[in-house]
Design a protein around this motif. Structure first.
Motif, short mmCIF file in Angstrom:
data_model
loop_
_atom_site.label_atom_id
_atom_site.label_comp_id
_atom_site.label_asym_id
_atom_site.label_seq_id
_atom_site.Cartn_x
_atom_site.Cartn_y
_atom_site.Cartn_z
N SER A 197 -9.49 8.03 0.95
CA SER A 197 -8.99 9.38 1.25
C SER A 197 -9.61 9.90 2.55
O SER A 197 -10.78 9.66 2.84
CB SER A 197 -9.31 10.33 0.09
N TYR A 198 -8.78 10.62 3.31
CA TYR A 198 -9.18 11.14 4.61
C TYR A 198 -8.71 12.58 4.76
O TYR A 198 -7.62 12.94 4.28
CB TYR A 198 -8.55 10.31 5.75
N VAL A 199 -9.51 13.39 5.44
CA VAL A 199 -9.09 14.74 5.81
C VAL A 199 -8.42 14.65 7.17
O VAL A 199 -9.01 14.15 8.14
CB VAL A 199 -10.30 15.70 5.87
N VAL A 200 -7.17 15.11 7.24
CA VAL A 200 -6.40 15.04 8.47
C VAL A 200 -5.75 16.40 8.73
O VAL A 200 -5.67 17.24 7.83
CB VAL A 200 -5.29 13.96 8.40
N ALA A 201 -5.27 16.59 9.96
CA ALA A 201 -4.50 17.80 10.26
C ALA A 201 -3.13 17.66 9.65
O ALA A 201 -2.48 16.61 9.75
CB ALA A 201 -4.42 18.00 11.77
N ASP A 202 -2.64 18.72 9.01
CA ASP A 202 -1.36 18.65 8.31
C ASP A 202 -0.17 18.65 9.26
O ASP A 202 0.95 18.40 8.86
CB ASP A 202 -1.24 19.82 7.33
N ASP A 203 -0.41 18.95 10.55
CA ASP A 203 0.69 19.03 11.51
C ASP A 203 0.82 17.79 12.38
O ASP A 203 1.59 17.77 13.33
CB ASP A 203 0.52 20.27 12.41
N TYR B 192 0.84 -1.19 0.00
CA TYR B 192 0.00 0.00 0.00
C TYR B 192 0.88 1.25 0.00
O TYR B 192 1.94 1.28 0.62
CB TYR B 192 -0.87 0.02 1.25
N ILE B 193 0.42 2.27 -0.69
CA ILE B 193 1.16 3.53 -0.77
C ILE B 193 0.42 4.58 0.04
O ILE B 193 -0.79 4.80 -0.16
CB ILE B 193 1.31 3.99 -2.23
N ASN B 194 1.12 5.21 0.97
CA ASN B 194 0.53 6.25 1.80
C ASN B 194 0.99 7.61 1.28
O ASN B 194 2.18 7.90 1.22
CB ASN B 194 0.97 6.08 3.26
N THR B 195 0.02 8.42 0.85
CA THR B 195 0.33 9.72 0.27
C THR B 195 -0.39 10.82 1.05
O THR B 195 -1.57 10.69 1.36
CB THR B 195 -0.13 9.79 -1.21
N VAL B 196 0.35 11.88 1.39
CA VAL B 196 -0.24 13.00 2.12
C VAL B 196 0.01 14.27 1.30
O VAL B 196 1.14 14.62 1.01
CB VAL B 196 0.37 13.16 3.53
N ILE B 197 -1.09 14.96 0.94
CA ILE B 197 -0.98 16.17 0.13
C ILE B 197 -1.64 17.32 0.89
O ILE B 197 -2.84 17.27 1.19
CB ILE B 197 -1.66 15.98 -1.24
N PRO B 198 -0.89 18.36 1.25
CA PRO B 198 -1.47 19.50 1.96
C PRO B 198 -2.57 20.17 1.15
O PRO B 198 -2.49 20.28 -0.08
CB PRO B 198 -0.27 20.45 2.16
N LEU B 199 -3.61 20.61 1.84
CA LEU B 199 -4.71 21.36 1.22
C LEU B 199 -4.59 22.81 1.70
O LEU B 199 -5.11 23.18 2.75
CB LEU B 199 -6.06 20.77 1.62
N GLU B 200 -3.89 23.60 0.92
CA GLU B 200 -3.54 24.95 1.35
C GLU B 200 -4.59 25.96 0.89
O GLU B 200 -4.34 26.81 0.03
CB GLU B 200 -2.14 25.29 0.81
N PHE B 201 -5.78 25.85 1.48
CA PHE B 201 -6.88 26.70 1.05
C PHE B 201 -6.87 28.08 1.72
O PHE B 201 -7.39 29.03 1.17
CB PHE B 201 -8.22 26.01 1.32
N SER C 72 -5.41 21.66 6.87
CA SER C 72 -5.68 20.23 6.65
C SER C 72 -4.83 19.68 5.52
O SER C 72 -4.23 20.43 4.74
CB SER C 72 -7.16 20.00 6.33
N ALA C 73 -4.83 18.36 5.43
CA ALA C 73 -4.18 17.66 4.32
C ALA C 73 -5.10 16.52 3.90
O ALA C 73 -5.98 16.10 4.66
CB ALA C 73 -2.81 17.12 4.72
N LEU C 74 -4.89 16.05 2.69
CA LEU C 74 -5.62 14.88 2.20
C LEU C 74 -4.67 13.69 2.29
O LEU C 74 -3.63 13.66 1.62
CB LEU C 74 -6.08 15.08 0.75
N ARG C 75 -5.02 12.76 3.15
CA ARG C 75 -4.21 11.55 3.31
C ARG C 75 -4.87 10.41 2.56
O ARG C 75 -6.07 10.15 2.75
CB ARG C 75 -4.06 11.19 4.78
N MET C 76 -4.11 9.75 1.71
CA MET C 76 -4.67 8.70 0.87
C MET C 76 -3.92 7.39 1.03
O MET C 76 -2.69 7.37 1.12
CB MET C 76 -4.64 9.14 -0.60
N SER C 77 -4.67 6.31 1.05
CA SER C 77 -4.12 4.97 1.03
C SER C 77 -4.44 4.39 -0.35
O SER C 77 -5.61 4.24 -0.71
CB SER C 77 -4.76 4.11 2.12
#
Length: 315
Positions: free
Chosen positions: A96-102, A63-72, A146-151
């Motif tokens: 996909s999940y909404v998570v805190a970027d920190d 599985y690939i874990n990818t985290v992309i910041p959502l800089e709105f 927030s960031a978008l964390r994806m599996s």
């Protein structure tokens, strides 16, 4: 309290937006979308490009874990989301999940774990071809920072390819903030051990909702040995009502079944997920009917998860 049952006709109406008519096959009414983005005819307000991945011709891919910041820069509410796979032949699924970027967003996501630090946005699985539109006056909140964390799960199929999946999100206008957050809770069974040759191996799992909720939908998830899955609710007064019966589960068809009329489940209601696995030679999709099927993330292993989509009860 009004109770309702998810019927086959309303499933098609809810998922595809069709008007079911007596004597008419609803599937014949489906028209190809005018564009790849299928929500209200518009392009998404924001598109997340999943990093390209070169899928080898053979081999097991972790599985690939990818985290992309959502800089709105401001809070957003998602009203619709859609996944467009770069190559459907290799994209097994994407969550996909909404998570805190920190926070610490490393490691593999356990999709059966209801981690309070993340909010499930939506997922892609075989059968999800259209945008997911959240019910009126509901949505997924994306706080500032927030960031978008994806599996992401890829499977090889004998040919090298490159996948670049896209995630499109449509937002509510600033003056249209919804009143209710849309949530998803997974109910699962772990430590599966399905004997070889067993055509009807039973499995069950349950969960008690401690607060009043409004149930909007359900999704069944198993792998190649999955045969059937159903869900029911046991109310606090011990009365029972069926929610859905996926009598012929197919790994290649995993939509979220959305209700025309949501069900109100009072605090203390227990939802029960029950299912069957076919680990026999008569299951043409069975990777190996001579060995026990055990829990695991890969397609030739097994999972048993029922996803319940809901909101709080409006005041």
């Amino acid at each position: 309290m009004k109770k309702t049952t998810l019927s086959a006709a309303l499933v098609l109406t809810a998922v595809w937006g069709l008007q079911a008519q007596a004597g008419v096959d609803p599937l014949t009414q489906i028209q190809p979308p005018a564009s790849e983005w299928t929500h209200d005819g518009s392009a998404p307000d924001h598109i997340v490009e999943v990093p390209p991945f070169a899928v080898p011709a053979t081999g097991v891919i972790d599985y690939i874990n990818t985290v992309i910041p959502l800089e709105f820069g401001e809070e957003k509410w998602v009203k619709a989301v859609q996944f467009i796979p770069g190559d459907k032949r290799v994209l097994h699924h994407l969550l996909s999940y909404v998570v805190a970027d920190d926070q610490n967003n490393e490691g593999t996501i356990d999709e059966a774990d209801n981690d309070p630090r993340r909010e499930f946005l939506e997922g892609y699985a075989p059968g999800k071809e259209y945008a997911t539109e959240f019910p009126t006056n509901t949505g997924i909140k994306v706080p500032v920072g927030s960031a978008l964390r994806m599996s992401v799960h890829y499977t090889s199929f004998g040919q090298e390819t490159v996948d670049n999946t896209k995630v499109g999100m449509w937002f509510y206008d600033e003056n249209e903030t919804p009143d209710l957050e849309f949530h998803t809770h997974s109910v699962s069974a772990r430590d599966l051990a399905i004997p070889p040759g067993d055509m009807n191996h039973e499995m069950a799992a349950s969960h008690v909702f401690e607060d009043d909720i409004v149930l909007h939908g359900f999704r069944a998830h198993m792998h190649y040995r999955g045969k059937a899955m159903s869900a029911r609710v046991i109310y606090p007064d011990n009365t029972v009502e069926n929610i859905i019966n996926v009598a012929d589960y197919n790994f290649a068809w995993q939509p979220t079944y959305r209700m025309d009329e949501p069900m109100v489940l009072p605090a203390g209601s227990r939802v029960v997920v029950e299912g069957l696995f076919d680990n026999s030679e008569y299951n043409p999709g069975n990777p190996d009917p001579t060995v026990p099927a055990v829990s695991g993330p890969q397609s030739w292993e097994e999972m048993f998860i029922g996803y319940f989509s809901y909101t709080d009860l409006p005041e």
